[in-house]
Design a protein around this motif. Structure first.
Motif, short mmCIF file in Angstrom:
data_model
loop_
_atom_site.label_atom_id
_atom_site.label_comp_id
_atom_site.label_asym_id
_atom_site.label_seq_id
_atom_site.Cartn_x
_atom_site.Cartn_y
_atom_site.Cartn_z
N THR A 208 9.08 5.05 -3.60
CA THR A 208 8.93 4.66 -2.02
C THR A 208 7.58 5.29 -1.81
O THR A 208 6.71 4.40 -1.04
N ALA A 209 7.11 6.60 -2.29
CA ALA A 209 5.90 7.01 -1.94
C ALA A 209 4.80 6.03 -2.50
O ALA A 209 3.92 5.86 -1.83
N VAL A 210 4.85 5.81 -3.63
CA VAL A 210 3.78 4.90 -4.44
C VAL A 210 3.80 3.61 -3.86
O VAL A 210 2.59 2.85 -3.61
N THR A 211 4.92 2.88 -3.31
CA THR A 211 4.90 1.53 -2.58
C THR A 211 4.15 1.71 -1.31
O THR A 211 3.39 0.74 -1.07
N ALA A 212 4.50 2.82 -0.53
CA ALA A 212 3.78 2.80 0.78
C ALA A 212 2.29 3.13 0.48
O ALA A 212 1.44 2.42 1.34
N SER A 213 1.93 3.81 -0.62
CA SER A 213 0.42 3.87 -0.72
C SER A 213 -0.25 2.80 -1.05
O SER A 213 -1.22 2.38 -0.73
N GLY A 214 0.28 1.82 -2.04
CA GLY A 214 0.06 0.78 -2.57
C GLY A 214 -0.24 -0.31 -1.44
O GLY A 214 -1.35 -0.84 -1.22
N LEU A 215 0.96 -0.37 -0.57
CA LEU A 215 0.77 -1.29 0.75
C LEU A 215 -0.32 -0.97 1.54
O LEU A 215 -1.19 -1.69 2.02
N LEU A 216 -0.49 0.28 1.94
CA LEU A 216 -1.68 1.01 2.64
C LEU A 216 -3.04 0.32 2.04
O LEU A 216 -3.80 0.02 2.73
N ALA A 217 -3.22 0.75 0.65
CA ALA A 217 -4.40 0.44 0.04
C ALA A 217 -4.70 -0.99 0.04
O ALA A 217 -5.99 -1.47 0.13
N ARG A 218 -3.82 -1.85 -0.02
CA ARG A 218 -4.07 -3.24 0.17
C ARG A 218 -4.43 -3.94 1.42
O ARG A 218 -5.25 -4.81 1.61
#
Length: 229
Positions: A208-218
């Motif tokens: 969940t943390a990595v997905t959130a970071s990835g979505l924000l980065a994109r």
């Protein structure tokens, strides 16, 4: 026990509640895969045919329990509030931890979720499927709003993508982190194999943390790129 037909709406609702409560109690003792309609009928004190007067199948009973479990889980999540002074990364990590730890405290919910697509959504009528999917859609919308409280930067689409990915991971993670007796023995026999055993809370939290970071980065990349000329 002599069967007495429920003749009023109140009596029918009471009978349905009795069946659901009994099934819920059974799931605290055994996994979804072991809950049989025969045993449920015995514990309720009704013939299987009479249980089927109120629910069309075992799966229909379990789907209704899943909807209830999700609502109870969401009610718990409503009490988690983000820290206004925290960074985006910290708020994302906080959300990931809240979701993962709250799910881990609800093994019945996780077991029902893990069986949803492969088991519970089979042997049901279209009517039951429609009712279940409407409830699931409403639950997802509420989860999206909860995610936005922690990470408004995601936007509605990003929050939906995050919660969908988290739920899918939890479904798979529950199966992978609850191995058979043979696999437990294998892990116990060799420290190198034991290191391969996955932890549900950690897996859901990290994903969940990595997905959130990835979505924000994109999203930041899209903003930096600006509109296409």
């Amino acid at each position: 026990m002599t069967f007495q037909r429920a003749r009023t709406d109140e009596q029918r609702n009471q009978r349905r509640r009795q069946i659901l409560d009994t099934a819920a109690a059974m799931l605290t003792e055994m996994p979804v895969a072991r809950l049989s309609l025969n045993e449920l009928s015995r514990r309720v004190g009704l013939a299987k045919a009479n249980v089927l007067r109120y629910f069309e199948s075992r799966e229909a009973i379990l789907l209704e329990l899943l909807d209830t479990e999700i609502q109870d889980w969401i009610a718990e999540l409503q009490h988690a509030h983000p820290c206004a002074e925290a960074t985006t990364r910290e708020r994302g990590d906080r959300l990931a931890d809240v979701v993962a730890t709250s799910m881990a405290r609800r093994p019945v919910l996780c077991d029902l979720l893990s069986a949803q697509g492969a088991v519970l959504e089979h042997n049901i009528s279209t009517e039951v499927g429609i009712r279940h999917k409407h409830a699931a859609r409403q639950s997802l919308q509420t989860l999206v709003q909860l995610a936005l409280r922690h990470l408004p930067e995601l936007g509605t689409e990003g929050a939906a993508a995050l919660m969908e990915a988290t739920l899918l991971m939890a479904m798979t993670a529950w199966q992978c982190t609850h191995p058979s007796e043979a696999m437990l023995a294998a892990y116990a026999s060799d420290p190198e194999l034991a290191a391969m055993r996955l932890d549900f809370t950690d897996l859901v939290r990290r994903t969940t943390a990595v997905t959130a970071s990835g979505l924000l980065a994109r999203q930041e990349e899209n903003i930096s790129a600006g509109p296409a000329s």
